[in-house]
Design a protein around this motif. Sequence first.
Motif, PDB file in Angstrom:
ATOM      1  N   PRO A 115       0.878  -1.357  -0.033  1.00  0.00           N
ATOM      2  CA  PRO A 115      -0.115  -0.219   0.111  1.00  0.00           C
ATOM      3  C   PRO A 115       0.578   1.221  -0.028  1.00  0.00           C
ATOM      4  N   PRO A 116       1.954   1.419   0.982  1.00  0.00           N
ATOM      5  CA  PRO A 116       2.593   2.571   0.816  1.00  0.00           C
ATOM      6  C   PRO A 116       3.417   2.706  -0.459  1.00  0.00           C
ATOM      7  N   MET A 117       3.925   1.596  -1.206  1.00  0.00           N
ATOM      8  CA  MET A 117       4.601   1.729  -2.475  1.00  0.00           C
ATOM      9  C   MET A 117       3.523   2.336  -3.694  1.00  0.00           C
ATOM     10  N   THR A 118       2.359   1.564  -3.695  1.00  0.00           N
ATOM     11  CA  THR A 118       1.215   2.120  -4.580  1.00  0.00           C
ATOM     12  C   THR A 118       0.949   3.507  -4.496  1.00  0.00           C
ATOM     13  N   PHE A 119       0.908   4.105  -3.120  1.00  0.00           N
ATOM     14  CA  PHE A 119       0.578   5.437  -2.663  1.00  0.00           C
ATOM     15  C   PHE A 119       1.813   6.263  -2.939  1.00  0.00           C
ATOM     16  N   ASN A 120       2.804   5.858  -3.086  1.00  0.00           N
ATOM     17  CA  ASN A 120       3.951   6.604  -3.526  1.00  0.00           C
ATOM     18  C   ASN A 120       4.067   6.964  -5.019  1.00  0.00           C
ATOM     19  N   LEU A 121       3.539   5.728  -5.771  1.00  0.00           N
ATOM     20  CA  LEU A 121       3.422   5.813  -7.133  1.00  0.00           C
ATOM     21  C   LEU A 121       2.379   6.853  -7.836  1.00  0.00           C
ATOM     22  N   THR A 122       1.320   6.855  -6.923  1.00  0.00           N
ATOM     23  CA  THR A 122       0.238   7.922  -7.187  1.00  0.00           C
ATOM     24  C   THR A 122       0.761   9.040  -6.792  1.00  0.00           C
ATOM     25  N   LYS A 123       1.808   9.504  -6.077  1.00  0.00           N
ATOM     26  CA  LYS A 123       2.505  10.817  -5.708  1.00  0.00           C
ATOM     27  C   LYS A 123       3.368  11.110  -6.773  1.00  0.00           C
ATOM     28  N   LEU A 124       4.034  10.113  -7.170  1.00  0.00           N
ATOM     29  CA  LEU A 124       4.821  10.346  -8.399  1.00  0.00           C
ATOM     30  C   LEU A 124       4.038  10.862  -9.413  1.00  0.00           C
ATOM     31  N   GLN A 125       2.763  10.191  -9.776  1.00  0.00           N
ATOM     32  CA  GLN A 125       1.920  10.469 -10.969  1.00  0.00           C
ATOM     33  C   GLN A 125       1.485  11.916 -10.954  1.00  0.00           C
ATOM     34  N   LYS A 126       1.353  12.466  -9.708  1.00  0.00           N
ATOM     35  CA  LYS A 126       0.853  13.910  -9.584  1.00  0.00           C
ATOM     36  C   LYS A 126       1.861  14.824  -9.809  1.00  0.00           C
ATOM     37  N   LYS A 127       3.154  14.352  -9.685  1.00  0.00           N
ATOM     38  CA  LYS A 127       4.527  15.192  -9.727  1.00  0.00           C
ATOM     39  C   LYS A 127       4.717  15.248 -11.174  1.00  0.00           C
ATOM     40  N   LEU A 128       4.531  14.100 -11.988  1.00  0.00           N
ATOM     41  CA  LEU A 128       4.492  13.945 -13.514  1.00  0.00           C
ATOM     42  C   LEU A 128       3.511  14.960 -14.238  1.00  0.00           C
TER      43      LEU A 128
ATOM     44  N   VAL B  71      15.957  -2.098 -18.155  1.00  0.00           N
ATOM     45  CA  VAL B  71      15.998  -1.330 -16.812  1.00  0.00           C
ATOM     46  C   VAL B  71      17.152  -0.628 -16.673  1.00  0.00           C
ATOM     47  N   VAL B  72      17.073   0.677 -16.500  1.00  0.00           N
ATOM     48  CA  VAL B  72      18.270   1.501 -16.432  1.00  0.00           C
ATOM     49  C   VAL B  72      18.612   1.945 -15.333  1.00  0.00           C
ATOM     50  N   LYS B  73      17.710   1.927 -14.267  1.00  0.00           N
ATOM     51  CA  LYS B  73      17.828   2.372 -13.014  1.00  0.00           C
ATOM     52  C   LYS B  73      16.817   2.078 -11.981  1.00  0.00           C
ATOM     53  N   THR B  74      17.166   1.858 -10.533  1.00  0.00           N
ATOM     54  CA  THR B  74      16.364   1.617  -9.640  1.00  0.00           C
ATOM     55  C   THR B  74      16.255   2.484  -8.437  1.00  0.00           C
ATOM     56  N   TYR B  75      14.948   2.865  -7.623  1.00  0.00           N
ATOM     57  CA  TYR B  75      14.990   3.707  -6.709  1.00  0.00           C
ATOM     58  C   TYR B  75      14.451   2.981  -5.641  1.00  0.00           C
ATOM     59  N   SER B  76      14.645   3.719  -4.631  1.00  0.00           N
ATOM     60  CA  SER B  76      13.796   3.142  -3.333  1.00  0.00           C
ATOM     61  C   SER B  76      12.245   3.582  -3.610  1.00  0.00           C
ATOM     62  N   GLY B  77      11.174   2.443  -3.407  1.00  0.00           N
ATOM     63  CA  GLY B  77      10.028   2.448  -3.547  1.00  0.00           C
ATOM     64  C   GLY B  77       9.117   2.781  -2.257  1.00  0.00           C
ATOM     65  N   ASN B  78       9.536   2.301  -1.178  1.00  0.00           N
ATOM     66  CA  ASN B  78       8.722   2.272   0.055  1.00  0.00           C
ATOM     67  C   ASN B  78       9.100   3.368   0.828  1.00  0.00           C
TER      68      ASN B  78
ATOM     69  N   PHE C  27      -6.858   3.872  -4.350  1.00  0.00           N
ATOM     70  CA  PHE C  27      -5.871   4.916  -4.194  1.00  0.00           C
ATOM     71  C   PHE C  27      -6.189   6.142  -5.508  1.00  0.00           C
ATOM     72  N   GLU C  28      -5.724   7.192  -5.249  1.00  0.00           N
ATOM     73  CA  GLU C  28      -5.991   8.424  -6.357  1.00  0.00           C
ATOM     74  C   GLU C  28      -5.065   8.192  -7.536  1.00  0.00           C
ATOM     75  N   ALA C  29      -5.036   7.192  -8.140  1.00  0.00           N
ATOM     76  CA  ALA C  29      -4.383   6.791  -9.322  1.00  0.00           C
ATOM     77  C   ALA C  29      -4.771   7.139 -10.581  1.00  0.00           C
ATOM     78  N   ASP C  30      -4.140   7.691 -11.651  1.00  0.00           N
ATOM     79  CA  ASP C  30      -4.419   7.883 -12.846  1.00  0.00           C
ATOM     80  C   ASP C  30      -4.422   6.501 -13.652  1.00  0.00           C
ATOM     81  N   THR C  31      -5.679   5.533 -13.808  1.00  0.00           N
ATOM     82  CA  THR C  31      -5.352   4.243 -14.215  1.00  0.00           C
ATOM     83  C   THR C  31      -5.139   4.070 -15.752  1.00  0.00           C
ATOM     84  N   SER C  32      -5.298   5.234 -16.445  1.00  0.00           N
ATOM     85  CA  SER C  32      -5.163   5.068 -17.746  1.00  0.00           C
ATOM     86  C   SER C  32      -3.549   4.966 -18.332  1.00  0.00           C
ATOM     87  N   LYS C  33      -2.904   5.216 -17.172  1.00  0.00           N
ATOM     88  CA  LYS C  33      -1.348   5.284 -17.549  1.00  0.00           C
ATOM     89  C   LYS C  33      -0.815   4.084 -16.539  1.00  0.00           C
TER      90      LYS C  33
END
Length: 198
Positions: free
Chosen positions: A71-84, A170-177, A116-122
Motif C-alpha cells: 500500500p505505501p509503494m502504490t501510494f508513492n506511485l500515485t504521488k509520483l503521478q501527480k508530480k509528473l 531497466v536502466v535505474k532503480t530507486y527506493s519505492g517504500n 488510491f487516487e491513481a490515473d489508471t489510464s497510465k
Amino acid sequence: MSKTKTFIVVMVIIGLLLAGCSNSDFQAETDYEVKEFTYTNQNNKQVSLKDLKGQVWIADFIFTSCETVCPPMTFNLTKLQKKLKEEGVKDYKIVSFSVDPEKDTPDALKEYISNFEADTSKWELLTGYEFDEVKDLAEHSFRSIVADDPNSDQMIHGTSFYLVNQEGTVVKTYSGNSDVPYDEIVQDMETLIKEGSE
C-alpha cells in the motif's frame, strides 16, 4: 599570452562547457533487458512488452492482500503521478506486476487500485501467469527477489521502483517504500522521454 596558451585556455573552457552539458544527459546505472511477456491487466486486456516499447515506464512488484509495503509503494506511485502531471509529463506508463497471481484476478487488481487516487489510464496492473513465471521475471529481468513466505499468506518481494527505457531495458532503480527520490525520478523520466523524441 601566447597563441598556444590562448588555445589551451579556450579548449579547457569548451571542455568544461561540454562537460556541463553532458551532466544533464541521463546516465544509466543498470542494463537489464526485460524478457518478452504478455499478461492480463486490471481491465482484463492483454498487455505485452511490445505494447510498452517506445514508452518510458516505472515498474514495481506488489500484491493486493499485502499487509506491509505494497500500500505505501502504490501510494508513492500515485504521488509520483501527480508530480509528473505537474511537470507536464504525459508519455509514460506505470506497470505493477502481481506476485500473487493466483489470488490477484483482474477484478481484484481493479478493486485494489480503486483505493488510491491513481490515473489508471497510465497504469497497468498485471496478472494472468503462474507464480514461477513472475518469480523468474523478477529475478532475471529486474534482478529482484520474489518468494512465497512459508510462515504466512504473505509474499516476499523487493520494494524498488524500476525505470525502464523505450527499448525495454531497466536502466535505474530507486527506493519505492520510503525516502522515494521523486524529483530525481521525474527528471530521469523527462530526460529519457526527451532523448527518445529527438
